[in-house]
Design a protein around this motif. Sequence first.
Motif, short mmCIF file in Angstrom:
data_model
loop_
_atom_site.label_atom_id
_atom_site.label_comp_id
_atom_site.label_asym_id
_atom_site.label_seq_id
_atom_site.Cartn_x
_atom_site.Cartn_y
_atom_site.Cartn_z
N LEU A 130 40.25 37.87 37.65
CA LEU A 130 40.53 38.25 39.04
C LEU A 130 41.12 37.11 39.86
O LEU A 130 41.26 37.21 41.06
CB LEU A 130 39.26 38.80 39.71
CG LEU A 130 38.68 40.06 39.05
CD1 LEU A 130 37.38 40.48 39.73
CD2 LEU A 130 39.68 41.21 39.08
N GLY A 180 28.50 32.65 45.67
CA GLY A 180 29.74 32.17 46.29
C GLY A 180 30.92 32.65 45.50
O GLY A 180 30.77 33.23 44.41
N MET A 218 34.53 32.79 43.37
CA MET A 218 35.07 32.11 42.19
C MET A 218 35.60 30.74 42.61
O MET A 218 36.27 30.63 43.64
CB MET A 218 36.26 32.90 41.61
CG MET A 218 35.92 34.20 40.96
SD MET A 218 37.44 35.13 40.54
CE MET A 218 37.67 36.13 42.01
N GLY A 233 31.25 38.10 41.91
CA GLY A 233 31.23 39.51 42.30
C GLY A 233 29.85 40.14 42.24
O GLY A 233 29.70 41.32 42.59
N ARG A 263 31.04 45.15 35.17
CA ARG A 263 30.09 45.24 36.30
C ARG A 263 28.76 45.86 35.89
O ARG A 263 27.71 45.47 36.40
CB ARG A 263 30.70 46.06 37.45
CG ARG A 263 31.94 45.45 38.09
CD ARG A 263 31.67 44.12 38.77
NE ARG A 263 32.92 43.47 39.17
CZ ARG A 263 33.03 42.19 39.43
NH1 ARG A 263 31.99 41.37 39.32
NH2 ARG A 263 34.18 41.67 39.79
N ARG A 293 34.41 39.87 50.52
CA ARG A 293 33.07 39.42 50.12
C ARG A 293 32.40 38.46 51.08
O ARG A 293 31.18 38.26 51.00
CB ARG A 293 33.14 38.77 48.75
CG ARG A 293 33.46 39.78 47.68
CD ARG A 293 33.53 39.09 46.38
NE ARG A 293 33.90 39.96 45.30
CZ ARG A 293 34.29 39.52 44.11
NH1 ARG A 293 34.34 38.22 43.89
NH2 ARG A 293 34.59 40.37 43.17
N GLU A 346 26.98 43.17 34.13
CA GLU A 346 26.59 42.16 35.12
C GLU A 346 25.31 42.60 35.85
O GLU A 346 24.39 41.81 36.05
CB GLU A 346 27.74 41.93 36.10
CG GLU A 346 27.45 40.85 37.13
CD GLU A 346 28.65 40.54 38.01
OE1 GLU A 346 29.30 41.49 38.52
OE2 GLU A 346 28.92 39.34 38.22
N GLY A 387 27.87 35.16 39.07
CA GLY A 387 29.32 35.33 39.19
C GLY A 387 29.67 35.75 40.61
O GLY A 387 28.84 36.36 41.32
C1 S3P Z 1 34.13 37.36 39.18
C2 S3P Z 1 33.71 36.05 39.11
C3 S3P Z 1 33.53 35.35 37.84
C4 S3P Z 1 33.16 36.33 36.73
C5 S3P Z 1 34.20 37.41 36.66
C6 S3P Z 1 34.34 38.19 37.97
C7 S3P Z 1 34.33 37.97 40.52
O1 S3P Z 1 32.50 34.37 37.97
O2 S3P Z 1 31.89 36.87 36.93
O3 S3P Z 1 35.42 36.84 36.28
O4 S3P Z 1 34.46 39.19 40.61
O5 S3P Z 1 34.35 37.21 41.51
P1 S3P Z 1 32.69 32.97 38.79
O6 S3P Z 1 32.36 33.26 40.23
O7 S3P Z 1 31.70 32.06 38.16
O8 S3P Z 1 34.09 32.55 38.60
#
Ligand code: S3P
Length: 173
Positions: A124, A9, A11, A86, A58, A138, A61, A84
Amino acid sequence: MAGSLILIGFMGSGKTAVGESVARNLGWNFRDADTQIEEELGMSISRVFEQQGEAAFRRAEEDVVLKLLDEAAAASQGVVLSLGGGAVTNARVFERLKAEPLVVLLDADLETAFARAQDGKRPLARDLARFKELYGEREELYRSVAKVVVDTRGMNVEETAAEVARKIKSVSR
Ligand code: S3P
């Protein structure tokens, strides 16, 4: 029931807090991809963005999420894994999530998500226009891998966690 329950989901949708609560209720382990990235890189996510840029974040990640998915699949005890916001934009992660049976989308409206994401830890989420743009880009990705969608509107963490548990019982039956 052992398995992997994966929370996705945007942020500010509550993935970490809800994930911890669901794990506690089920007696499962909890893993958070962002926390793991910070541990592996030895710095906060904001610092990674500042010093190495988003592309480096990324790449880390992708590695961390794929590793956590592998570990959860091999674990003898159930695992709740929060990703996260993204993570779904990575093609390899996206493909893996399509094959996972318990992918739960925590759905939050834009205003609530933006307000919750103002903790200074999310590079972000500093600008509402950019936040809105990402949200729009997204939405479809989240929905196409989610097996269960939980509307978090008007619910606190515990109520949302209870709703996640209720919904996954019906899909895993
Ligand atoms: C991001 C979400 C963040 C974290 C980073 C990038 C994104 O996690 O991975 O700041 O691209 O949506 P959360 O969804 O836990 O905030």
